[in-house]
Design a protein around this motif. Structure first.
Motif, PDB file in Angstrom:
ATOM      1  N   VAL A  46       0.861  -1.183   0.000  1.00  0.00           N
ATOM      2  CA  VAL A  46       0.000   0.000   0.000  1.00  0.00           C
ATOM      3  C   VAL A  46       0.894   1.229   0.000  1.00  0.00           C
ATOM      4  O   VAL A  46       1.870   1.298   0.743  1.00  0.00           O
ATOM      5  CB  VAL A  46      -0.940   0.032   1.231  1.00  0.00           C
ATOM      6  CG1 VAL A  46      -1.821   1.279   1.204  1.00  0.00           C
ATOM      7  CG2 VAL A  46      -1.787  -1.237   1.291  1.00  0.00           C
ATOM      8  N   ASN A  62       3.073   0.887   3.640  1.00  0.00           N
ATOM      9  CA  ASN A  62       2.834   0.030   4.802  1.00  0.00           C
ATOM     10  C   ASN A  62       4.125  -0.663   5.236  1.00  0.00           C
ATOM     11  O   ASN A  62       5.003  -0.931   4.426  1.00  0.00           O
ATOM     12  CB  ASN A  62       1.711  -0.983   4.530  1.00  0.00           C
ATOM     13  CG  ASN A  62       1.914  -1.864   3.323  1.00  0.00           C
ATOM     14  OD1 ASN A  62       2.362  -1.410   2.270  1.00  0.00           O
ATOM     15  ND2 ASN A  62       1.564  -3.126   3.450  1.00  0.00           N
ATOM     16  N   GLU A  64       5.190  -3.913   7.590  1.00  0.00           N
ATOM     17  CA  GLU A  64       4.753  -5.078   8.340  1.00  0.00           C
ATOM     18  C   GLU A  64       5.820  -5.532   9.335  1.00  0.00           C
ATOM     19  O   GLU A  64       6.960  -5.063   9.310  1.00  0.00           O
ATOM     20  CB  GLU A  64       4.414  -6.228   7.381  1.00  0.00           C
ATOM     21  CG  GLU A  64       3.204  -5.930   6.544  1.00  0.00           C
ATOM     22  CD  GLU A  64       2.790  -7.076   5.654  1.00  0.00           C
ATOM     23  OE1 GLU A  64       1.701  -6.978   5.083  1.00  0.00           O
ATOM     24  OE2 GLU A  64       3.539  -8.081   5.517  1.00  0.00           O
ATOM     25  N   CYS A  73      -0.046   0.747   8.839  1.00  0.00           N
ATOM     26  CA  CYS A  73      -0.604   1.077   7.529  1.00  0.00           C
ATOM     27  C   CYS A  73       0.090   2.303   6.931  1.00  0.00           C
ATOM     28  O   CYS A  73       0.590   3.171   7.660  1.00  0.00           O
ATOM     29  CB  CYS A  73      -2.090   1.385   7.655  1.00  0.00           C
ATOM     30  SG  CYS A  73      -3.086   0.040   8.312  1.00  0.00           S
ATOM     31  N   GLU A  75      -1.163   4.898   5.508  1.00  0.00           N
ATOM     32  CA  GLU A  75      -1.807   6.168   5.852  1.00  0.00           C
ATOM     33  C   GLU A  75      -1.332   6.690   7.205  1.00  0.00           C
ATOM     34  O   GLU A  75      -1.050   7.874   7.373  1.00  0.00           O
ATOM     35  CB  GLU A  75      -3.334   6.013   5.882  1.00  0.00           C
ATOM     36  CG  GLU A  75      -3.951   5.595   4.584  1.00  0.00           C
ATOM     37  CD  GLU A  75      -4.131   4.073   4.456  1.00  0.00           C
ATOM     38  OE1 GLU A  75      -3.160   3.314   4.717  1.00  0.00           O
ATOM     39  OE2 GLU A  75      -5.243   3.648   4.096  1.00  0.00           O
ATOM     40  N   PRO A 111      -9.050   3.196   3.376  1.00  0.00           N
ATOM     41  CA  PRO A 111      -8.402   3.196   4.689  1.00  0.00           C
ATOM     42  C   PRO A 111      -9.132   2.268   5.670  1.00  0.00           C
ATOM     43  O   PRO A 111     -10.362   2.210   5.681  1.00  0.00           O
ATOM     44  CB  PRO A 111      -8.521   4.649   5.151  1.00  0.00           C
ATOM     45  CG  PRO A 111      -8.757   5.435   3.913  1.00  0.00           C
ATOM     46  CD  PRO A 111      -9.498   4.526   2.987  1.00  0.00           C
ATOM     47  N   CYS A 112      -8.368   1.555   6.485  1.00  0.00           N
ATOM     48  CA  CYS A 112      -8.965   0.711   7.520  1.00  0.00           C
ATOM     49  C   CYS A 112      -9.574   1.613   8.605  1.00  0.00           C
ATOM     50  O   CYS A 112      -9.406   2.840   8.582  1.00  0.00           O
ATOM     51  CB  CYS A 112      -7.917  -0.231   8.113  1.00  0.00           C
ATOM     52  SG  CYS A 112      -6.723   0.577   9.200  1.00  0.00           S
ATOM     53  N   CYS A 115      -7.040   3.839  10.395  1.00  0.00           N
ATOM     54  CA  CYS A 115      -6.591   4.950   9.543  1.00  0.00           C
ATOM     55  C   CYS A 115      -7.686   5.995   9.375  1.00  0.00           C
ATOM     56  O   CYS A 115      -7.409   7.197   9.348  1.00  0.00           O
ATOM     57  CB  CYS A 115      -6.143   4.424   8.182  1.00  0.00           C
ATOM     58  SG  CYS A 115      -4.612   3.460   8.297  1.00  0.00           S
TER      59      CYS A 115
END
Length: 160
Positions: A46, A62, A64, A73, A75, A111-112, A115
């Motif tokens: 992302v 992103n 991880e 994330c 964002e 966005p999650c 975010c």
């Protein structure tokens, strides 16, 4: 008696040729950032790019971690960096793109929840909306005028 509460959501679906010059620049920066995502577990990159009020564009991706809950994330990486380095500059627009590694096309992305709430924090801080742009697999861009279009009952709404 119960009361019905409705909230209308409006998103605009734009062709690339309908984007402004600054939005095209955001798209290109987000794509470039996405290619450098650190996503060895999900293989889902992302990228996000942020237009600041002074015209500069910042980008992030992103990140991880083998301990899955501590990944971050794109964002949130981006908004945190922007505020840490330019705390007085208002963010105007954020562009988000995603792609599964080893696939040619782009993936659906928005966005999650974390975010969305983070975007809300900066809208509240600056008292102004942040436009959210999301690239679709069809090569179009979904545009939300503000985070309320994606997160209708934000914490500041519920606590007012």
């Amino acid at each position: 008696m119960s009361e019905k509460i409705e909230q209308k959501v409006i998103l605009h679906l734009l062709d690339i040729n309908e984007l402004s010059e600054s939005e095209i620049a955001l798209l290109e920066k987000a794509k470039k950032a996405m290619k450098n995502a650190y996503a060895p577990y999900s293989h889902f990159g992302v990228g996000a790019a942020l237009l600041m009020e002074d015209g500069q564009i910042l980008a992030a991706n992103n990140q991880e971690n083998a301990s899955f809950p501590v990944g971050v994330c794109a964002e949130r990486v981006l908004l945190g960096f922007a505020h840490a380095n330019f705390p007085e500059l208002r963010p105007l627009k954020i562009m988000i793109v995603a792609q599964r590694f080893h696939e040619a096309g782009f993936a659906t992305v928005s966005p999650c929840g974390l975010c969305r709430q983070t975007i809300n924090e900066y809208e509240v801080k600056f008292g102004r909306p942040i436009e959210i742009l999301m690239l679709t697999p069809e090569g179009k861009v979904l545009k939300a005028a503000n985070v309320s279009q994606l997160l209708p009952f934000k914490f500041d709404d519920l606590n007012s």
